[in-house]
Design an enzyme around this catalytic site. Structure first.
Site, PDB file in Angstrom:
ATOM      1  N   HIS A   1     -41.414 -15.336 -32.074  1.00 22.67           N
ATOM      2  CA  HIS A   1     -42.820 -15.464 -32.513  1.00 22.67           C
ATOM      3  C   HIS A   1     -43.438 -14.093 -32.817  1.00 22.67           C
ATOM      4  CE1 HIS A   1     -42.607 -19.613 -30.810  1.00 22.67           C
ATOM      5  NE2 HIS A   1     -41.886 -18.993 -29.888  1.00 22.67           N
TER       6      HIS A   1
ATOM      7  N   GLU B   1     -40.652  -3.833 -50.146  1.00 18.72           N
ATOM      8  CA  GLU B   1     -41.582  -4.881 -50.574  1.00 18.72           C
ATOM      9  C   GLU B   1     -41.068  -5.586 -51.828  1.00 18.72           C
ATOM     10  OE1 GLU B   1     -44.778  -1.675 -50.048  1.00 18.72           O
ATOM     11  OE2 GLU B   1     -45.924  -3.528 -50.131  1.00 18.72           O
TER      12      GLU B   1
ATOM     13  N   SER C   1     -49.437   7.306 -52.234  1.00 20.99           N
ATOM     14  CA  SER C   1     -50.630   6.628 -52.716  1.00 20.99           C
ATOM     15  C   SER C   1     -51.385   7.572 -53.641  1.00 20.99           C
ATOM     16  CB  SER C   1     -51.509   6.240 -51.526  1.00 20.99           C
ATOM     17  OG  SER C   1     -52.855   6.096 -51.941  1.00 20.99           O
TER      18      SER C   1
ATOM     19  N   LYS D   1     -50.338   8.728 -47.231  1.00 22.56           N
ATOM     20  CA  LYS D   1     -49.550   7.501 -47.239  1.00 22.56           C
ATOM     21  C   LYS D   1     -48.087   7.700 -47.613  1.00 22.56           C
ATOM     22  CE  LYS D   1     -50.466   3.716 -46.593  1.00 22.56           C
ATOM     23  NZ  LYS D   1     -51.195   2.666 -47.333  1.00 22.56           N
TER      24      LYS D   1
END
Ligand code: ARG
Length: 463
Positions: free
Chosen positions: A157, A291, A278, A284
């Site tokens: 979980h 992704e 970024s 970043k």
């Protein structure tokens, strides 16, 4: 002008929109190697059974080799009027060698021709994918061996559950990928029959030798039924379905990489080579490759569903609908090739933050199950009772804001008098890991052995 391949029946050429919707050359030119390979086998067979003279066969062979060079060097002029790769190559052959070229299509139809070409293409794609999956399994098993004893929190979980080793976690993906490889190889085995010689749908009156062409093209045997052979696209669907499962597995690993890289987790880091920055936030470092691998499953499964719907309800035998089989297969193959290469790169690139994972592996009462197991082993409480006692001790520790191991013996005995001081030995992350020696468990010695066994098996697979 009417199409030269069937101009006898046609006085005029197609409407512009007909040519647009009908032509597949824009995408099926990718089948050119397979088309030439199929034609070479077909011509050799025609010569063998006496339908071509040896000289005609030589002319065809040489002509096809020259066309291959033209295509390879970008000199071949693909024509939309000639619709597809099959007629483009055949027309060019006749242009080059005349009469003999016009004999090549004896005992053949584009229906068995395209089915053959496409099977050859998908077979090559399967071989390429299997090689890439094997390479990724190798990288994962290599990192797993390195981290056979590195603790990390195991989750259910997405809540900290019990300590595992990072190597064990990585080997879980090796198992998934090995099933993917099995599915691809199963699909390959069923794919490997030759449609060539089925002609348009009914077979042919010519005394052809289908076994000869089948073996020349590396197929195990000819397809048994000519109607099935020209209209079956199961091989492409099986391939796409195997790719969909593989892409789903890659998306799970990609998601874990995204989570592990996120600063609240910081389980791993990726280098400059596999991250991007970024445009506004100077600090970043984003896991874009992971992704994108996570996203590709949508596209690949879409390709699978798309072709499945094209095939649904198609009557026998060939119908032009099946021309729509190629783009989804090409698209999914491209997406998968990229995904596997990117994933392999990330697995090799990632740096594990061992101290961070070790620190979190023992939090959130991750060794509570070890305490419950100890109560079964030592004072021989029934497991349900042990579970209840442990639950009360966790509640006590939580109320005090400490770990289980920080409770005093007296505090523990206030809940269960049979507890003695030997209990503290099982409450560490290392003790928990070492105890998981059941088959398939996370004990470092198990993980070490499994990683090594995988590396040996994969080494043999390469040979
Ligand atoms: N371009 C066609 C395809 O991809 C080749 C077969 C065409 N056959 C036909 N009878 N029109 O399926």
């Amino acid at each position: 002008l009417a199409n030269p391949q069937w101009g006898g029946r046609f006085a005029a050429g197609p409407a512009a929109i007909m040519a647009d919707i009908n032509a597949s050359i824009g995408f099926d030119k990718r089948l050119w190697r397979q088309d030439i390979r199929g034609s070479l086998a077909h011509a050799a067979m025609l010569a063998r059974v006496g339908l071509l003279t040896a000289e005609e066969e030589t002319q065809i062979r040489e002509g096809l080799h020259q066309i291959a060079v033209e295509i390879e060097t970008g000199k071949f002029e693909f024509s939309t009027e000639l619709e597809d790769i099959h007629m483009n190559i055949e027309a060019r052959l006749s242009e080059r060698i005349g009469e003999a070229g016009k004999r090549l299509h004896t005992a053949r139809s584009r229906n068995d021709q395209v089915a053959t070409d496409f099977r050859l293409w998908v077979r090559d794609a399967i071989d390429g994918t299997v090689a890439q999956v094997t390479a990724l399994m190798n990288s994962l098993a290599t990192r797993a061996l390195e981290h056979a004893a590195s603790p990390m929190p195991g989750f259910t979980h997405l809540q900290v559950a019990q300590p595992v080793t990072f190597g064990h976690h990585l080997l879980a993906y090796v198992e998934m990928l090995s099933r993917d490889r099995g599915r691809l190889l199963d699909a390959r085995a069923r794919l490997n029959e030759s449609p060539l010689g089925s002609a348009a749908l009914a077979g042919t009156s010519f005394p052809i030798d289908r076994r000869f062409t089948a073996h020349a093209l590396g197929f195990d045997r000819p397809c048994a039924n000519s109607l099935d052979a020209v209209s079956d696209r199961d091989f492409a669907l099986e391939y796409l379905s195997a790719l969909s499962l593989l892409a789903m597995h890659l998306s799970r690993l990609a998601e874990e990489i995204v989570i592990w890289c996120s600063s609240p987790f910081s389980f791993i880091s990726l280098s400059d080579a596999f991250t991007s920055g970024s445009s506004i936030m100077p600090q970043k470092r984003n896991p874009d490759a992971a992704e994108l691998v996570r996203a590709k499953v949508g596209r690949i499964t879409g390709d699978f569903m798309g072709l499945l719907m094209v095939m649904k309800g198609l009557p026998l035998a060939y119908a032009k609908d099946t021309q729509e089989d190629k783009e989804p297969v090409f698209d999914a193959t491209e997406a998968m090739t990229l995904s596997l290469a990117a994933m392999d790169g990330m697995i090799q690139d990632m740096t594990a933050n061992n101290s961070r994972m070790r620190a979190l592996a023992g939090t959130a009462f991750a060794t509570a199950t070890d305490l419950a197991d100890w109560l079964v082993h030592v004072p021989r409480l029934p497991f349900r009772t042990a579970h209840h006692v442990t639950g009360r001790l966790v509640g006590m520790a939580e109320a005090k804001g400490c770990d289980l191991a920080d409770l005093s013996l007296e505090e523990m005995q206030s809940v269960e008098p049979k507890i003695d001081s030997s209990v503290f030995a099982v409450l560490t992350v290392e003790a928990s890991l070492a105890s998981r020696t059941s088959e398939g468990g996370t004990a470092p010695e198990n993980v070490h052995r499994c990683a090594q066994a995988w590396l040996e098996r994969l080494d043999n697979a390469h040979e």
